[in-house]
Write a protein that holds these residues in place. Structure first.
Motif, PDB file in Angstrom:
ATOM      1  N   GLY A  69       0.701  -1.244  -0.002  1.00 43.28           N
ATOM      2  CA  GLY A  69      -0.038   0.003   0.127  1.00 43.28           C
ATOM      3  C   GLY A  69       1.104   1.383   0.028  1.00 43.28           C
ATOM      4  N   ALA A  70       1.811   1.216  -0.961  1.00 43.91           N
ATOM      5  CA  ALA A  70       2.789   2.341  -1.036  1.00 43.91           C
ATOM      6  C   ALA A  70       2.132   3.688  -1.203  1.00 43.91           C
ATOM      7  CB  ALA A  70       3.833   1.900  -2.220  1.00 43.91           C
ATOM      8  N   ASN A  71       1.004   3.905  -1.678  1.00 48.99           N
ATOM      9  CA  ASN A  71       0.603   5.101  -1.929  1.00 48.99           C
ATOM     10  C   ASN A  71       1.398   6.267  -2.732  1.00 48.99           C
ATOM     11  OD1 ASN A  71      -0.272   8.403  -1.118  1.00 48.99           O
ATOM     12  ND2 ASN A  71      -2.106   6.940  -0.445  1.00 48.99           N
ATOM     13  N   VAL A  72       1.918   7.258  -2.283  1.00 44.02           N
ATOM     14  CA  VAL A  72       3.085   7.981  -3.077  1.00 44.02           C
ATOM     15  C   VAL A  72       4.401   8.030  -2.777  1.00 44.02           C
ATOM     16  CG1 VAL A  72       1.227  10.037  -3.603  1.00 44.02           C
ATOM     17  CG2 VAL A  72       2.502  10.052  -1.653  1.00 44.02           C
ATOM     18  N   GLY A  73       4.518   6.962  -1.763  1.00 49.02           N
ATOM     19  CA  GLY A  73       6.182   6.301  -1.486  1.00 49.02           C
ATOM     20  C   GLY A  73       6.831   7.032  -0.507  1.00 49.02           C
TER      21      GLY A  73
END
Length: 124
Positions: A69-73
């Protein structure tokens, strides 16, 4: 307590983001923001706090770390600096594009997948 300059920069960033989002340029704005941060080796306060926290837990630079669930990192960025390699898993196509642009050429592998307790197909 934040300085006037920090408050002004945060306000500028949030207003620019709001305008970019309204124009349908959210992804492009985030990619540009992260490229500027990388170029000037800048970190957000959140990244600094996470780095300090995780450096106590990640004692071996040879670790392989998964960011589910890295999203924007944000965590991916921290893990990238602390380990040999990172596998970032993110199901959202728009966010995957941001991750690919942000971590191109670095020690990060990005998978456009989701993780769950059992195998199934879900609309996202």
């Amino acid at each position: 307590m934040s300085s006037f300059k920090e408050i002004a920069m945060q306000k500028l960033k949030s207003e620019t983001y709001r305008i970019a989002k309204r124009l349908g340029l959210r992804s492009e704005f985030l990619v540009l923001l992260f490229k500027i941060r990388r170029l000037f080796r800048l970190q957000s306060d959140e990244e600094k706090k996470l780095f300090d926290f995780y450096k106590e837990l990640i004692s071996n630079k040879s670790f392989l770390i998964f960011d589910i669930g890295a999203n924007v990192g944000i965590r991916t960025s921290v893990f990238s600096r602390l380990s040999k390699s990172v596998i970032a898993v993110e199901p959202n196509h728009e966010l995957v594009g941001i991750l690919e642009s942000r971590f191109k050429g670095l020690n990060v592998i990005i998978l456009e997948k989701a993780c769950a307790a059992k195998a199934s197909v879900k609309e996202f």
